[in-house]
Design a protein around this motif. Structure first.
Motif, PDB file in Angstrom:
ATOM      1  N   MET A   1       0.844  -1.183   0.000  1.00  0.00           N
ATOM      2  CA  MET A   1       0.000   0.000   0.000  1.00  0.00           C
ATOM      3  C   MET A   1       0.888   1.245   0.000  1.00  0.00           C
ATOM      4  O   MET A   1       1.862   1.311   0.736  1.00  0.00           O
ATOM      5  N   ASN A   2       0.540   2.203  -0.836  1.00  0.00           N
ATOM      6  CA  ASN A   2       1.337   3.419  -0.954  1.00  0.00           C
ATOM      7  C   ASN A   2       0.668   4.558  -0.180  1.00  0.00           C
ATOM      8  O   ASN A   2      -0.157   5.296  -0.719  1.00  0.00           O
ATOM      9  N   GLU A   3       1.046   4.697   1.080  1.00  0.00           N
ATOM     10  CA  GLU A   3       0.409   5.705   1.932  1.00  0.00           C
ATOM     11  C   GLU A   3       0.697   7.128   1.447  1.00  0.00           C
ATOM     12  O   GLU A   3      -0.164   8.009   1.538  1.00  0.00           O
ATOM     13  N   GLU A   4       1.889   7.361   0.906  1.00  0.00           N
ATOM     14  CA  GLU A   4       2.230   8.700   0.415  1.00  0.00           C
ATOM     15  C   GLU A   4       1.270   9.124  -0.708  1.00  0.00           C
ATOM     16  O   GLU A   4       0.772  10.253  -0.720  1.00  0.00           O
ATOM     17  N   LYS A   5       1.007   8.223  -1.635  1.00  0.00           N
ATOM     18  CA  LYS A   5       0.078   8.540  -2.730  1.00  0.00           C
ATOM     19  C   LYS A   5      -1.353   8.684  -2.216  1.00  0.00           C
ATOM     20  O   LYS A   5      -2.108   9.516  -2.709  1.00  0.00           O
ATOM     21  N   LEU A   6      -1.722   7.885  -1.233  1.00  0.00           N
ATOM     22  CA  LEU A   6      -3.056   8.022  -0.650  1.00  0.00           C
ATOM     23  C   LEU A   6      -3.207   9.367   0.066  1.00  0.00           C
ATOM     24  O   LEU A   6      -4.261  10.009  -0.019  1.00  0.00           O
ATOM     25  N   ARG A   7      -2.165   9.812   0.747  1.00  0.00           N
ATOM     26  CA  ARG A   7      -2.200  11.129   1.403  1.00  0.00           C
ATOM     27  C   ARG A   7      -2.307  12.241   0.356  1.00  0.00           C
ATOM     28  O   ARG A   7      -3.035  13.212   0.548  1.00  0.00           O
ATOM     29  N   ALA A   8      -1.602  12.080  -0.761  1.00  0.00           N
ATOM     30  CA  ALA A   8      -1.686  13.061  -1.845  1.00  0.00           C
ATOM     31  C   ALA A   8      -3.105  13.097  -2.417  1.00  0.00           C
ATOM     32  O   ALA A   8      -3.643  14.172  -2.725  1.00  0.00           O
ATOM     33  N   LEU A  40     -10.404   1.389   2.167  1.00  0.00           N
ATOM     34  CA  LEU A  40      -9.327   0.397   2.308  1.00  0.00           C
ATOM     35  C   LEU A  40      -9.801  -0.913   2.941  1.00  0.00           C
ATOM     36  O   LEU A  40      -9.114  -1.932   2.838  1.00  0.00           O
ATOM     37  N   ARG A  41     -10.962  -0.905   3.574  1.00  0.00           N
ATOM     38  CA  ARG A  41     -11.503  -2.150   4.147  1.00  0.00           C
ATOM     39  C   ARG A  41     -11.681  -3.219   3.065  1.00  0.00           C
ATOM     40  O   ARG A  41     -11.636  -4.408   3.352  1.00  0.00           O
ATOM     41  N   LEU A  42     -11.886  -2.797   1.827  1.00  0.00           N
ATOM     42  CA  LEU A  42     -12.104  -3.742   0.734  1.00  0.00           C
ATOM     43  C   LEU A  42     -10.798  -4.365   0.241  1.00  0.00           C
ATOM     44  O   LEU A  42     -10.810  -5.429  -0.373  1.00  0.00           O
ATOM     45  N   LEU A  43      -9.678  -3.711   0.488  1.00  0.00           N
ATOM     46  CA  LEU A  43      -8.382  -4.119  -0.064  1.00  0.00           C
ATOM     47  C   LEU A  43      -8.033  -5.591   0.175  1.00  0.00           C
ATOM     48  O   LEU A  43      -7.627  -6.278  -0.767  1.00  0.00           O
ATOM     49  N   PRO A  44      -8.204  -6.134   1.384  1.00  0.00           N
ATOM     50  CA  PRO A  44      -7.830  -7.540   1.591  1.00  0.00           C
ATOM     51  C   PRO A  44      -8.669  -8.533   0.786  1.00  0.00           C
ATOM     52  O   PRO A  44      -8.289  -9.695   0.657  1.00  0.00           O
ATOM     53  N   PHE A  62     -14.182   7.023  -4.060  1.00  0.00           N
ATOM     54  CA  PHE A  62     -14.324   6.055  -2.966  1.00  0.00           C
ATOM     55  C   PHE A  62     -15.306   4.970  -3.352  1.00  0.00           C
ATOM     56  O   PHE A  62     -16.448   5.281  -3.658  1.00  0.00           O
ATOM     57  N   PRO A  63     -14.932   3.721  -3.386  1.00  0.00           N
ATOM     58  CA  PRO A  63     -13.630   3.178  -3.024  1.00  0.00           C
ATOM     59  C   PRO A  63     -12.665   3.031  -4.198  1.00  0.00           C
ATOM     60  O   PRO A  63     -11.498   2.741  -4.003  1.00  0.00           O
ATOM     61  N   GLY A  64     -13.131   3.227  -5.454  1.00  0.00           N
ATOM     62  CA  GLY A  64     -12.336   2.901  -6.637  1.00  0.00           C
ATOM     63  C   GLY A  64     -10.946   3.486  -6.700  1.00  0.00           C
ATOM     64  O   GLY A  64      -9.967   2.759  -6.867  1.00  0.00           O
ATOM     65  N   ALA A  70      -3.918   2.083  -3.821  1.00  0.00           N
ATOM     66  CA  ALA A  70      -3.360   1.183  -2.798  1.00  0.00           C
ATOM     67  C   ALA A  70      -2.875  -0.142  -3.370  1.00  0.00           C
ATOM     68  O   ALA A  70      -1.898  -0.706  -2.889  1.00  0.00           O
ATOM     69  N   SER A  71      -3.566  -0.647  -4.398  1.00  0.00           N
ATOM     70  CA  SER A  71      -3.245  -1.982  -4.925  1.00  0.00           C
ATOM     71  C   SER A  71      -2.424  -1.961  -6.202  1.00  0.00           C
ATOM     72  O   SER A  71      -1.775  -2.955  -6.532  1.00  0.00           O
ATOM     73  N   GLY A  72      -2.497  -0.859  -6.955  1.00  0.00           N
ATOM     74  CA  GLY A  72      -1.857  -0.809  -8.272  1.00  0.00           C
ATOM     75  C   GLY A  72      -2.670  -1.511  -9.346  1.00  0.00           C
ATOM     76  O   GLY A  72      -2.245  -1.598 -10.498  1.00  0.00           O
ATOM     77  N   ILE A  73      -3.845  -2.017  -8.988  1.00  0.00           N
ATOM     78  CA  ILE A  73      -4.718  -2.689  -9.954  1.00  0.00           C
ATOM     79  C   ILE A  73      -5.436  -1.622 -10.788  1.00  0.00           C
ATOM     80  O   ILE A  73      -5.991  -0.677 -10.233  1.00  0.00           O
TER      81      ILE A  73
END
Length: 190
Positions: A1-8, A40-44, A62-64, A70-73
């Motif tokens: 998960m890329n927290e820096e990109k999520l914060r951006a 992010l709850r959906l990520l797992p 949200f959530p797309g 977070a996933s790179g998908i």
């Protein structure tokens, strides 16, 4: 998960929201907890070998967009509001997210069916299934965050749709859950 990109991404939501109402004014100070973390709850539950997914009624991402970052998908996001679609395009460009934005109504979208479809706060389940079913591969499934009214939504959808469902929940989610839906068939179909 890329927290820096999520914060951006969260910063972009805060910047654009006063102009186009991506989140409510009451949520501006809670974007991370109420929208990013909730998405992010959906990520797992994303399949490890997933090549792409579709997010319906993407709105503020949200959530797309959160899952895409977070996933790179790669996610194809369908959003009818031109201003919100413009925001999603700009966010994907600035962050480098592998997202393709379709600015159209879901019924008019020309996208290949996908293994996974997500949607958050778009419509009641009976209507949501009608939008998702044509875009879902036969072996695919949907992940829909739902609130305390999920049982009522399932009851209302039952006469119209046959489906397999699984409720995913956690102690700290309160009355909310993720509804995993697969094997979707219209009740009138053979």
């Amino acid at each position: 998960m890329n927290e820096e990109k999520l914060r951006a991404f969260a910063d972009l939501v805060l910047k654009w929201s006063p102009k186009i109402n991506l989140v409510s004014k009451a949520d501006l100070n809670h974007v991370w907890d109420r929208h990013i973390r909730d998405s992010l709850r959906l990520l797992p539950y994303l399949p490890k070998d997933l090549d792409r997914a579709i997010d319906l009624g993407s709105g503020g991402g949200f959530p797309g967009m959160v899952l895409c970052i977070a996933s790179g998908i790669p996610f194809e996001m369908i959003e009818s509001d031109s201003r919100k679609a413009a925001f999603l395009m700009e966010a994907a460009r600035q962050i480098g997210a592998p997202a393709k934005i379709h600015n159209c109504r879901i019924e008019a979208a020309r996208v290949e069916p996908a293994t996974l479809i997500t949607a958050r706060a778009l419509a009641p389940l009976d209507k949501l299934l009608g939008l998702a079913a044509p875009l879902l591969k036969p072996e695919g499934f949907c992940l829909f965050p739902k609130g305390k009214g999920v049982e009522v939504e399932l009851t209302l959808a039952a006469p119209l749709w046959h489906m397999d469902t699984d409720h995913i929940s956690a102690p700290d989610w309160g009355e909310s859950c993720i509804l995993k839906v697969s094997q979707i068939r219209h009740a009138g179909a053979a």
